[in-house]
Write an enzyme that holds these catalytic residues in place. Structure first.
Site, PDB file in Angstrom:
ATOM      1  N   ASP A  40       0.852  -1.182   0.000  1.00 37.84           N
ATOM      2  CA  ASP A  40       0.000   0.000   0.000  1.00 37.84           C
ATOM      3  C   ASP A  40       0.893   1.239   0.000  1.00 37.84           C
ATOM      4  O   ASP A  40       1.793   1.357   0.835  1.00 37.84           O
ATOM      5  CB  ASP A  40      -0.891  -0.018   1.253  1.00 37.84           C
ATOM      6  CG  ASP A  40      -2.087   0.903   1.106  1.00 37.84           C
ATOM      7  OD1 ASP A  40      -2.470   1.220  -0.038  1.00 37.84           O
ATOM      8  OD2 ASP A  40      -2.647   1.302   2.135  1.00 37.84           O
TER       9      ASP A  40
ATOM     10  N   HIS B 233      -3.831  13.882   0.685  1.00 42.94           N
ATOM     11  CA  HIS B 233      -4.099  12.967   1.803  1.00 42.94           C
ATOM     12  C   HIS B 233      -2.963  13.002   2.826  1.00 42.94           C
ATOM     13  O   HIS B 233      -3.200  13.155   4.033  1.00 42.94           O
ATOM     14  CB  HIS B 233      -4.285  11.540   1.280  1.00 42.94           C
ATOM     15  CG  HIS B 233      -4.339  10.504   2.363  1.00 42.94           C
ATOM     16  ND1 HIS B 233      -5.382  10.407   3.249  1.00 42.94           N
ATOM     17  CD2 HIS B 233      -3.463   9.523   2.710  1.00 42.94           C
ATOM     18  CE1 HIS B 233      -5.158   9.409   4.094  1.00 42.94           C
ATOM     19  NE2 HIS B 233      -3.995   8.859   3.790  1.00 42.94           N
TER      20      HIS B 233
ATOM     21  N   GLU C 289     -10.549   3.767   3.228  1.00 43.03           N
ATOM     22  CA  GLU C 289      -9.597   4.483   2.390  1.00 43.03           C
ATOM     23  C   GLU C 289      -9.930   4.120   0.956  1.00 43.03           C
ATOM     24  O   GLU C 289      -9.808   2.958   0.554  1.00 43.03           O
ATOM     25  CB  GLU C 289      -8.153   4.120   2.736  1.00 43.03           C
ATOM     26  CG  GLU C 289      -7.761   4.559   4.143  1.00 43.03           C
ATOM     27  CD  GLU C 289      -6.254   4.682   4.362  1.00 43.03           C
ATOM     28  OE1 GLU C 289      -5.484   3.944   3.732  1.00 43.03           O
ATOM     29  OE2 GLU C 289      -5.863   5.539   5.187  1.00 43.03           O
TER      30      GLU C 289
ATOM     31  N   GLU D  28      -9.074   3.764  -2.655  1.00 40.62           N
ATOM     32  CA  GLU D  28      -7.784   3.641  -3.324  1.00 40.62           C
ATOM     33  C   GLU D  28      -7.932   2.993  -4.701  1.00 40.62           C
ATOM     34  O   GLU D  28      -8.963   2.389  -5.012  1.00 40.62           O
ATOM     35  CB  GLU D  28      -6.829   2.772  -2.478  1.00 40.62           C
ATOM     36  CG  GLU D  28      -6.705   3.238  -1.030  1.00 40.62           C
ATOM     37  CD  GLU D  28      -5.513   2.630  -0.312  1.00 40.62           C
ATOM     38  OE1 GLU D  28      -4.733   1.903  -0.953  1.00 40.62           O
ATOM     39  OE2 GLU D  28      -5.376   2.897   0.893  1.00 40.62           O
TER      40      GLU D  28
ATOM     41  N   ASP E 297      -9.266   0.161   1.646  1.00 31.85           N
ATOM     42  CA  ASP E 297      -8.335  -0.272   2.687  1.00 31.85           C
ATOM     43  C   ASP E 297      -8.901   0.162   4.040  1.00 31.85           C
ATOM     44  O   ASP E 297      -8.514   1.184   4.599  1.00 31.85           O
ATOM     45  CB  ASP E 297      -6.975   0.379   2.414  1.00 31.85           C
ATOM     46  CG  ASP E 297      -5.888  -0.140   3.348  1.00 31.85           C
ATOM     47  OD1 ASP E 297      -5.947  -1.318   3.716  1.00 31.85           O
ATOM     48  OD2 ASP E 297      -5.006   0.655   3.709  1.00 31.85           O
TER      49      ASP E 297
ATOM     50  N   ARG F 291      -8.604   3.807  13.045  1.00 31.61           N
ATOM     51  CA  ARG F 291      -7.712   4.934  13.342  1.00 31.61           C
ATOM     52  C   ARG F 291      -7.233   4.969  14.780  1.00 31.61           C
ATOM     53  O   ARG F 291      -6.113   5.425  15.060  1.00 31.61           O
ATOM     54  CB  ARG F 291      -8.421   6.255  13.014  1.00 31.61           C
ATOM     55  CG  ARG F 291      -8.872   6.398  11.588  1.00 31.61           C
ATOM     56  CD  ARG F 291      -7.735   6.328  10.602  1.00 31.61           C
ATOM     57  NE  ARG F 291      -8.222   6.475   9.231  1.00 31.61           N
ATOM     58  CZ  ARG F 291      -7.458   6.272   8.160  1.00 31.61           C
ATOM     59  NH1 ARG F 291      -6.187   5.896   8.288  1.00 31.61           N
ATOM     60  NH2 ARG F 291      -7.966   6.413   6.961  1.00 31.61           N
TER      61      ARG F 291
ATOM     62  N   GLN G 106      -4.541   2.396  15.024  1.00 31.48           N
ATOM     63  CA  GLN G 106      -3.384   2.886  14.282  1.00 31.48           C
ATOM     64  C   GLN G 106      -2.577   3.910  15.087  1.00 31.48           C
ATOM     65  O   GLN G 106      -1.342   3.849  15.139  1.00 31.48           O
ATOM     66  CB  GLN G 106      -3.867   3.516  12.975  1.00 31.48           C
ATOM     67  CG  GLN G 106      -2.765   3.932  12.006  1.00 31.48           C
ATOM     68  CD  GLN G 106      -3.326   4.405  10.655  1.00 31.48           C
ATOM     69  OE1 GLN G 106      -4.529   4.323  10.412  1.00 31.48           O
ATOM     70  NE2 GLN G 106      -2.454   4.883   9.781  1.00 31.48           N
TER      71      GLN G 106
ATOM     72  N   LYS H  44      -4.946  -2.127   9.920  1.00 33.29           N
ATOM     73  CA  LYS H  44      -5.240  -2.339   8.506  1.00 33.29           C
ATOM     74  C   LYS H  44      -5.473  -3.800   8.156  1.00 33.29           C
ATOM     75  O   LYS H  44      -6.140  -4.097   7.160  1.00 33.29           O
ATOM     76  CB  LYS H  44      -4.043  -1.864   7.669  1.00 33.29           C
ATOM     77  CG  LYS H  44      -3.600  -0.448   7.926  1.00 33.29           C
ATOM     78  CD  LYS H  44      -4.466   0.523   7.163  1.00 33.29           C
ATOM     79  CE  LYS H  44      -3.835   1.904   7.133  1.00 33.29           C
ATOM     80  NZ  LYS H  44      -4.534   2.780   6.189  1.00 33.29           N
TER      81      LYS H  44
ATOM     82  N   THR I 193      -9.115  -5.836   3.594  1.00 35.53           N
ATOM     83  CA  THR I 193      -8.903  -4.916   2.479  1.00 35.53           C
ATOM     84  C   THR I 193      -9.783  -5.441   1.344  1.00 35.53           C
ATOM     85  O   THR I 193      -9.607  -6.578   0.912  1.00 35.53           O
ATOM     86  CB  THR I 193      -7.422  -4.910   2.035  1.00 35.53           C
ATOM     87  OG1 THR I 193      -6.598  -4.610   3.163  1.00 35.53           O
ATOM     88  CG2 THR I 193      -7.189  -3.896   0.928  1.00 35.53           C
TER      89      THR I 193
ATOM     90  N   GLU J  12     -10.268  12.415   7.000  1.00 33.17           N
ATOM     91  CA  GLU J  12     -10.099  13.719   6.361  1.00 33.17           C
ATOM     92  C   GLU J  12     -11.438  14.426   6.179  1.00 33.17           C
ATOM     93  O   GLU J  12     -11.547  15.630   6.387  1.00 33.17           O
ATOM     94  CB  GLU J  12      -9.456  13.551   4.987  1.00 33.17           C
ATOM     95  CG  GLU J  12      -7.989  13.202   5.007  1.00 33.17           C
ATOM     96  CD  GLU J  12      -7.522  12.914   3.592  1.00 33.17           C
ATOM     97  OE1 GLU J  12      -7.116  13.844   2.900  1.00 33.17           O
ATOM     98  OE2 GLU J  12      -7.585  11.729   3.170  1.00 33.17           O
TER      99      GLU J  12
END
Lengths: 405, 405
Positions: A114, A121, A188, A190, A222, A226, A229, A242, A246, A347
Site C-alpha cells: 500500500d 491525503h 480508504e 484507493e 483499505d 484509526r 493505528q 489495517k 482490504t 479527512e
C-alpha cells in the site's frame, strides 16, 4: 475506427466494448468459478467461448502470468467475437446476466503493498497526526512511501467487515491502554494495480516496463481502525489497524482500456532520481465516488495523485525486490485538493471533529455498525466512451461479542 | 523412556532422534524435490518411507495444513521407524547423506510478519535513532509491535544477497537525497514461527491455541539496509530497507522437539490485556550464534525475548485477521542484555562507531561485499540431547553495476 458490438450495452453501462474488464464468476446453478469479461449487463464466459483452460480457474493468475503479448491477443480476440455479428449465435449462449452470477475475488494475491501517493491525503494526515510539524515528512516528494499489507485478508467486494477490536492509547500517561471495538473505523478509497508477470530477484523494474508487468487496475477499500493505528504505528508503521480486511472490486480493468485516461501527473517539486523519471505519462484520469449508505460523500480525483503507478512499481523494485504474478499494490487514499474530494472519513470529518450530515438526518464521524460503503469510478475510454470500474462495497458488522479483551 | 535410534548419529550432531526437523530436499542425481527429516548426517525421504503423497511436494504446505494431530502421528511413526531395528533394512535405502542433497526453501510463504520483540534490541535502536527520547515507544511493553514484510523475497539459506541500492538521506537540508548501493548493510538474527493450520477471518486466535496453529520454528536472517531505512521509515515503517531479501533456514524444528526448551519469559512491567496473557510458558531457550566469515561475533539468547511466539500470534489475530498455512512470523532481532549478545551489526558496532575487529585483521562497521553471515542455534532437547537448527547463511554480492540511479 470505432468498433460496435452486436451485444446489448445499455446506455450508461460501465462496461462498453471498449472496457472488457476481467473477473471471476460462477454462473447461476453452477459451482465452478471461471474467468469472464463484463460487457453491458452481461458477463461473457471466456473459458467457454475461447475453449481455453487458462480461463477455467477460480483466479486470473494463470492468464496474468502469460504476459502483455497474450493479454493483447486475447483482448483482440474477444473484441472480434463481440463485434463481428457472424459470431453472435455461437457466443450468445456464453453470456450470463450479471445480476444472476456470483462474483469472486478475481485473483490470488501474492504480496500486497500500500502506497501513500496522494499529496493532499498525506498532508491532511500530517496536519492531524503531527500538528505543528511540516505536514509532509522530508522524503515525501522524493519517493513514493509505501509499506506491505496483509495479502491473506484481501477480500472480495461484498464481504462483510467485522469491526475489529484492538488496543488504544491510554487516557493519561501511566494508565493502561484501552481495549475494545474500534471507535474510529474508517475507509480508504484507493486504486489498485495488479501485477501480471513477475521479475527476477535482484533486477529492478523501470518505469518504462510498467505496461509489461502490470495487467490492470481495480478499486480498493483499505479499511482502517484509526484509534488502533494511532497507538501502534510508531516506529514500524500500521499493522492491526489495517490487516483485518482490504476489499477489492471484482473487475480488473486492463491497462489497454485506459489509454484515453492517461494524463500528465502534477508538476514535481524536485528533480527526481533517474529511476523515478517517466518517459511516458502514467497519470490516470480516474474519477472515484464514495457512497455511504447510498449517499455520495466524496469524489476523489485520481489525476491529482503525485506519484503514478509506474513510479510506485519502479520504487518498489529499485532495491532488487522481485515481483510475482498476483502482486497487488494500491495507491493509498485518493484525495484531491477540495474538501469534497477526500478519500477517507478521517479527512472528510477532520479527525471526527466535523461529522458528515447524511440525508437520513443522522451524522457520521466514523463508521457505525450496519453502514455500507461503496466506491465506484469512471475514466474516459476509447471512442468517447466511459469506462466503469464496477464497485467495491462492504458492510460493517458489529465486533464479535464476548471476544477476548 | 529414552528411545535410541539404530541410525548413525555422530556425537554433537544437531539432528538427534529427538529433533527430526522437516525440510525439502532433492537427492543427488534426482530432480524432484520432496519432504525429508534430518537424522544425524542424513536426511530421511519421508515421502518414500511413508509411501504418502502428502510429502511428495517441493513444499511442506500440504503437510502443514493437516494439523496438530497429524503432525504428532507422523512424528511418532518416524520415531518408531528409526527406533525399531526391524525397520532398518527397509528404511536405510531412503536415508541420503546430507552433504549430497540439495536443500530448498522448506515451505511456500503466505504472509510474512516481522515483530520487534526483544527489549534489548528495541531499546538500543531507540537510543541510536531517537537520542534524547525514551528508548522504548509508549506502547512497547503493552503489545508486541510488528509489521508485514515481503513474502515473495523470503529465500532459502545459501541464496546470495545482492547489495541493494536505494535513496539515502540528503547530506544537508535542501539538498537532494543520495542514491546508490547501501553502505550500511546489516543482518538481523531472528527466530521464525511457521503457521500450519489457518484460521477464519474475524476470529482471533488465543495464546492457548499456539501449538494448534504453529507447526514449528526456524532461523531467519532479515537483511537490512540501515541507510535506506533511516530515510524511508517515517511514518509507515520499513519497506525497501528490508524487502530485498529475508533468508530462512532449511529445517523447521517441530514445536514438539522443543518441549524441554520451554522457559518462563521475563517478568512483565505491566498487567497485560487478557488476550496477551499466557496460560502456559512459551518462552524458548534457544541459543543463537552469529558468525561473520566463520568467526563468531554474537551469541543472542532467545530466552531474553520480552514477547513469546504465542503472544505474537494472539496479537497478530486479535483484530480478526486470519491465518493461512505457510504464514511466517519472525521475532525481530534477538538481542540479549550483554554487548556480545546483540543480534545485528548496528547494535554490535553501535551504529558503525565501534567497528568489530575480525580475526583476519580487518574490521567491520557493516557488511562488505563477499562477506558471509551464518546464524545457527541450539536448544535443550528431550533425554538430555541438544536440538540443532542447522544454519541460515548468505553471502553478499556487489550491487548490480550500471543499475538505474
Amino acid at each position: 475506427m470505432t468498433a460496435a458490438t452486436w451485444a446489448e450495452v445499455p446506455k450508461g453501462s460501465p462496461f462498453p466494448l471498449q472496457n472488457l474488464p476481467y473477473g471471476v464468476f460462477t454462473p447461476a446453478g453452477d459451482t465452478r468459478a471461471r474467468v469472464g469479461v463484463a460487457i453491458g449487463a452481461h458477463v461473457l464466459d471466456v473459458a467457454a467461448v475461447l475453449g481455453d483452460d487458462t480461463f477455467a480457474h477460480g483466479a486470473l493468475n494463470p492468464f496474468l502470468a502469460q504476459g502483455r503479448a497474450r493479454w493483447t491477443a486475447v483482448r483482440a480476440e474477444l473484441t472480434a467475437l463481440l463485434t463481428d455479428a457472424r459470431h453472435r449465435a455461437a457466443v450468445t449462449p456464453h453470456l450470463h446476466p450479471l445480476d444472476a452470477v456470483t462474483l469472486h475475488l478475481p485473483f490470488e494475491v501474492a504480496d500486497y503493498v500500500d502506497f501513500y501517493a496522494s499529496e493532499h491525503h498525506a498532508a491532511n494526515v500530517g496536519r492531524m497526526f503531527r500538528p505543528g510539524a511540516e505536514p509532509l515528512t522530508p522524503q515525501w516528494k522524493h519517493l513514493p512511501i509505501g509499506y506491505h499489507g496483509r495479502a491473506g485478508t484481501v477480500v472480495a467486494s461484498g464481504t462483510p467487515v467485522v469491526r475489529p477490536c484492538g488496543q488504544k492509547k491510554p487516557g493519561a500517561a501511566g494508565e493502561l491502554p484501552g481495549f475494545g471495538p474500534s471507535a474510529r473505523l474508517d475507509i480508504e478509497a484507493e486504486v489498485g494495480f495488479v501485477v501480471g508477470t513477475g521479475s527476477a530477484l535482484g533486477t529492478p523494474v523501470g518505469t518504462d516496463a510498467f505496461a509489461e508487468h502490470v495487467f490492470g487496475v481495480c478499486l480498493v477499500n483499505d479499511w482502517s481502525a484509526r484509534d488502533v493505528q494511532a497507538w501502534e504505528y510508531v516506529p514500524l508503521g500500521p499493522f492491526l489497524a489495517k490487516s483485518f480486511a482490504t476489499s477489492v472490486s471484482p473487475w480488473i480493468v486492463p491497462l489497454e482500456a485506459l489509454e484515453a485516461a492517461r494524463v500528465t501527473p502534477p508538476e514535481r517539486a524536485h528533480a527526481l532520481r533517474p529511476y523515478l523519471r517517466e518517459t511516458e505519462d502514467w497519470g490516470l484520469d480516474l474519477r472515484l465516488e464514495v457512497r455511504l449508505n447510498g449517499q455520495p460523500v466524496s469524489r476523489p480525483p485520481f489525476s491529482a495523485m503525485y506519484w503514478t503507478g509506474a513510479q510506485m512499481l519502479a520504487h518498489m523494485t529499485v532495491n532488487g525486490a522481485s515481483l510475482r504474478t498476483g502482486d497487488l499494490y494500491a495507491s493509498g487514499t485518493v484525495s484531491g485538493p477540495e474538501p469534497g474530494e477526500r478519500g477517507c472519513l478521517m479527512e472528510l470529518t477532520w479527525g471526527g471533529e466535523e461529522p458528515l450530515k447524511l440525508a437520513d438526518g443522522t451524522s457520521r464521524a466514523f463508521l457505525e455498525d450496519g453502514d455500507e460503503v461503496t466506491i465506484t469510478a469512471t475514466a474516459p475510454g476509447a471512442d468517447g466512451t466511459v469506462i466503469g470500474f464496477g464497485e467495491v462495497t462492504g458492510k460493517i458488522l458489529p465486533a464479535v461479542a464476548g471476544g477476548r479483551s
